[in-house]
Structure formats: C-alpha cells, structure tokens
Design an enzyme around this catalytic site. Structure first.
Site, PDB file in Angstrom:
ATOM      1  N   CYS A 132      41.042  26.785  42.759  1.00 24.18           N
ATOM      2  CA  CYS A 132      40.383  28.157  42.327  1.00 24.18           C
ATOM      3  C   CYS A 132      39.141  27.642  41.560  1.00 24.18           C
ATOM      4  O   CYS A 132      39.089  27.026  40.611  1.00 24.18           O
ATOM      5  CB  CYS A 132      41.649  28.688  41.375  1.00 24.18           C
ATOM      6  SG  CYS A 132      41.078  30.158  40.547  1.00 24.18           S
ATOM      7  N   ASN A 140      39.054  45.045  41.519  1.00 25.92           N
ATOM      8  CA  ASN A 140      39.817  45.208  42.634  1.00 25.92           C
ATOM      9  C   ASN A 140      40.765  44.273  42.458  1.00 25.92           C
ATOM     10  O   ASN A 140      40.805  42.862  42.465  1.00 25.92           O
ATOM     11  CB  ASN A 140      38.763  44.773  43.919  1.00 25.92           C
ATOM     12  CG  ASN A 140      37.641  45.727  44.228  1.00 25.92           C
ATOM     13  OD1 ASN A 140      37.858  46.929  43.449  1.00 25.92           O
ATOM     14  ND2 ASN A 140      36.513  45.097  44.552  1.00 25.92           N
ATOM     15  N   HIS A 151      46.161  31.098  36.112  1.00 29.47           N
ATOM     16  CA  HIS A 151      45.981  31.529  37.353  1.00 29.47           C
ATOM     17  C   HIS A 151      47.046  32.339  38.291  1.00 29.47           C
ATOM     18  O   HIS A 151      46.613  33.364  38.588  1.00 29.47           O
ATOM     19  CB  HIS A 151      45.861  30.209  38.280  1.00 29.47           C
ATOM     20  CG  HIS A 151      45.580  30.364  39.709  1.00 29.47           C
ATOM     21  ND1 HIS A 151      44.522  30.596  40.294  1.00 29.47           N
ATOM     22  CD2 HIS A 151      46.361  30.577  40.730  1.00 29.47           C
ATOM     23  CE1 HIS A 151      44.263  30.961  41.448  1.00 29.47           C
ATOM     24  NE2 HIS A 151      45.349  30.725  41.909  1.00 29.47           N
ATOM     25  N   GLN A 201      35.339  42.819  37.378  1.00 23.29           N
ATOM     26  CA  GLN A 201      33.656  42.677  37.601  1.00 23.29           C
ATOM     27  C   GLN A 201      33.123  43.835  36.878  1.00 23.29           C
ATOM     28  O   GLN A 201      33.617  44.755  36.428  1.00 23.29           O
ATOM     29  CB  GLN A 201      33.474  42.955  38.989  1.00 23.29           C
ATOM     30  CG  GLN A 201      34.142  41.907  40.103  1.00 23.29           C
ATOM     31  CD  GLN A 201      33.703  41.940  41.391  1.00 23.29           C
ATOM     32  OE1 GLN A 201      32.631  42.003  41.746  1.00 23.29           O
ATOM     33  NE2 GLN A 201      34.717  42.334  42.250  1.00 23.29           N
ATOM     34  N   HIS A 217      40.939  38.557  37.452  1.00 23.75           N
ATOM     35  CA  HIS A 217      39.806  38.910  37.079  1.00 23.75           C
ATOM     36  C   HIS A 217      39.021  40.300  37.341  1.00 23.75           C
ATOM     37  O   HIS A 217      39.933  40.877  38.312  1.00 23.75           O
ATOM     38  CB  HIS A 217      38.473  37.971  37.719  1.00 23.75           C
ATOM     39  CG  HIS A 217      38.616  38.193  39.088  1.00 23.75           C
ATOM     40  ND1 HIS A 217      39.535  37.795  39.997  1.00 23.75           N
ATOM     41  CD2 HIS A 217      37.392  38.743  39.688  1.00 23.75           C
ATOM     42  CE1 HIS A 217      38.800  38.246  41.183  1.00 23.75           C
ATOM     43  NE2 HIS A 217      37.772  38.640  40.979  1.00 23.75           N
ATOM     44  N   CYS A 240      39.683  28.913  37.623  1.00 28.36           N
ATOM     45  CA  CYS A 240      40.482  28.155  36.722  1.00 28.36           C
ATOM     46  C   CYS A 240      39.406  27.169  35.610  1.00 28.36           C
ATOM     47  O   CYS A 240      38.336  26.739  36.188  1.00 28.36           O
ATOM     48  CB  CYS A 240      41.387  27.360  37.612  1.00 28.36           C
ATOM     49  SG  CYS A 240      43.058  28.249  37.899  1.00 28.36           S
ATOM     50  N   HIS A 256      42.816  34.949  41.093  1.00 28.57           N
ATOM     51  CA  HIS A 256      42.761  34.440  39.577  1.00 28.57           C
ATOM     52  C   HIS A 256      42.657  35.801  39.087  1.00 28.57           C
ATOM     53  O   HIS A 256      41.587  36.754  39.388  1.00 28.57           O
ATOM     54  CB  HIS A 256      41.624  33.687  39.365  1.00 28.57           C
ATOM     55  CG  HIS A 256      41.892  32.994  37.863  1.00 28.57           C
ATOM     56  ND1 HIS A 256      42.515  31.685  37.870  1.00 28.57           N
ATOM     57  CD2 HIS A 256      41.528  33.581  36.616  1.00 28.57           C
ATOM     58  CE1 HIS A 256      42.260  31.393  36.410  1.00 28.57           C
ATOM     59  NE2 HIS A 256      42.037  32.752  35.855  1.00 28.57           N
TER      60      HIS A 256
HETATM   61 ZN   LIG Z   1      42.643  30.266  39.046  1.00 29.92          ZN
END
Ligand SMILES: [Zn+2]
Ligand SMILES: [Zn+2]
Ligand SMILES: [Zn+2]
Length: 333
Positions: free
Chosen positions: A32, A136, A96, A151, A149, A35, A147
């Site tokens: 990833c 999203n 993660h 935007q 997150h 991470c 992961h």
């Molecule tokens: Zn990750």
C-alpha cells in the site's frame, strides 16, 4: 497530458487527465503506497515509520499548480485552458485496515481541523476559486486504494453543481428574505420523519428530495458558510455526528458501507456568499445489501433521478442504528 476543455452544450468544463490511466490499482496490503514505510520494507509515499493524519499531493493529479500547456488549440467554439489547480490526498490514519467509521471520534475531530486548515490554505491561492473536500469510499465507487483516505480538489473555477446551489439559494433569498438551507433544515425538523441524528450544532437527515436511497445531508444549525466559520465546540459536534452516521451506515448491512462524501462550502474566490450555508452530502450507491443503484439513462441522459425508495422509511432504518459518539478524551488539541 491534461487540460480543461469547454463543453458549450452544457456551458461547463471537462478535464482531460490521461496520466491518471497509470495510477496504482488495488495493490495488495503489503504494497500500500499510503501506509507508513516499515524499516527495510517497501518504500511507500510516506518515508516515516508512522504518522497521524497526513496530507500529500496526489501523485496522479487532474489539476496541477504548474500545469503543462494544453495539447490542443482553443477555438471560439471550443475554448481550452490549462488544468491549473491542486489535488491532494488526506490520509485519515496510519491504520491500513481502518476506515473513517472505525476511527475514534477524537481522530475525526483532528481530521475536521486538518480539513479546515487545507480549506483556508488552498482557498488563499490566487488561482483557486473553489476548494472541494470529498471522499470516495469502497470499490463500488471505483476506489483504487483501500487505505482510509479522502481527497481535496482546489478548482480554478466554481464547479457547476455549486453554482446551481448558489443560484437556488440566491433566488430563495430574493423571494423570501430567508436562507434556503436554513428553511430546509427547519422543514426537516418540523416534519421529523427524515431526521437521522442531531446534536447541539448539526442535524443529519435524508432530505425530502433525496436522489439516492441512503442520501444523508449534515447541515450546520447555525447559518454559516464554511469550515473556517466553526467554533471549536462546533468542530467537535461535527466529528460526533460524522462518527454516529458512519457507524450507522456500517450497521445497515453489517459491512463497510460505500459512499461518496462531498462538502459544500462557499467559494473562495472574492464575493459575498452570505446566502449560502455549509453542509455535507453523502451519496451511497447501495439500495440494498447486494444491489447497486446505477446512474442510467434517465439520471445521466436527462437529469431526472429516480429514487425507488421512500426517504421517510430509509431514514427510520438509519435512525434505529444511530448511537451517540463516545469521547474518551475531551482534551484533543
Ligand atoms: Zn495502507
Ligand atoms: Zn442558512
Ligand atoms: Zn449541497
């Protein structure tokens, strides 16, 4: 290669961003890129052994602070402009396998503060007219990295969806001398059937006019225009209501619930936006545990959304699954 091309048929911009074809697609967990880098391990985008919340430039941006010259020439019919702007990725946590729903409310509160800082900082750039914060979530939405997150896109214009809301708010103000979104909130509270959760500073409801079965709007009780207008107490209440809603979403079908989360704030280009009102909208693509709602002919080709459920019933389902956010520590910086 990227540029903004004008669509004269709809009077709006379209971004081309061919470099995005190359972006990382669903890598295995030990590769990833979001991470922390473990000593001796695969080098990720974060060279540190850990982080709390991190903001990175998007490696596959649609908009760039120093964009390349457009690959095609402008004409009177087809104006073209460089795709100038900023695209950032906000990592919610170093964990993660987590999600915003699974993070403690204290972490969501810190995230609210990070969003506020990024809104202020990106909005101050002279070429930025609108700062759009969104997430999203889930493969159903086309997410390419698991992961947790979100935007941020800083646009060089006010996007059409926001222009439309601004126009409707201005029209309502001129007709009634009142704020449209304050009136929507008042109507939802009076009716009560579509309210999902409330606290001192925010209400969450499936609006009367929802397009998606589980579409929820979180609206500030006080008439304000952006994250930067929130008091510390309101920032905490925003974290609390987000936590309650996200947990209720996951409880609906006993699985991590996919959604688009979009923040609607005032533009950052100069102007008066007193007629606008800060809110967050969630568009989950599921209509049942195993059924997606598609944007088909009527939605995409005509602009008429067909919601084959009743917002009143869906709101009751969500409301039953709401529990208050539990703060372990009130002393988060
Ligand atoms: Zn990750
Ligand atoms: Zn208002
Ligand atoms: Zn909105």
């Amino acid at each position: 290669m990227s540029e903004l091309r004008w669509n004269p048929l709809l009077c709006e911009w379209v971004a081309t961003a061919t470099q995005r074809q190359e972006r990382t697609f669903l890598p295995p967990a030990d590769y990833c890129p979001l991470c922390p880098t473990v000593p001796g391990g695969f080098p990720t985008e974060i060279p540190e052994p850990t982080y709390d919340i991190a903001v990175l430039e998007n490696r596959f941006p649609t908009l760039l602070a120093e964009p390349p010259a457009p690959a095609v020439e402008s004409s009177d019919l087809y104006p073209v402009r460089p795709s100038r702007g900023v695209c950032e990725v906000v990592l919610y946590a170093p964990r993660h396998a987590s999600s915003l729903a699974q993070e403690p409310v204290e972490q969501i509160y810190k995230l609210v503060q990070v969003w506020t800082d990024r809104f202020r900082e990106l909005g101050a750039l002279e070429f930025v007219e609108y700062v759009f914060i969104f997430e999203n979530k889930g493969e159903a939405i086309g997410v390419t990295l698991h992961h947790p997150h979100g935007q941020i896109y800083a646009y060089p214009f006010v996007p059409p969806r926001i222009e439309r809301e601004l126009e409707c708010c201005l029209g309502h103000l001129e007709r009634t001398a009142r704020c449209l979104i304050c009136d929507i909130l008042g109507e939802e509270r009076r009716d009560g059937r579509r309210i999902v959760a409330e606290n001192g500073s925010f209400a969450a409801f499936i609006p009367f006019f929802a397009r998606w079965p589980y579409e929820v709007h979180i609206v500030a009780s006080r008439h304000l225009q952006a994250l930067t207008d929130l008091t510390a107490a309101e920032q905490r209440d925003l974290a609390s209501i987000l936590k309650s809603l996200l947990v209720a979403y996951d409880r609906l079908f006993d699985k991590s619930f996919p959604y688009m989360m979009v923040m609607h704030q005032r533009p950052t280009r100069p102007g008066s936006y007193e007629h606008y009102h800060f809110h967050i909208e969630f568009y989950p693509p599921l209509r049942r545990a195993d059924r997606l709602k598609y944007l088909a002919g009527s939605e995409t080709g005509a602009g008429l959304f067909i919601n084959d459920t009743l917002p009143e019933e869906r709101a009751a389902e969500l409301r039953e699954r709401i529990s208050p956010a539990v703060w372990v520590s009130r002393s988060v910086p």
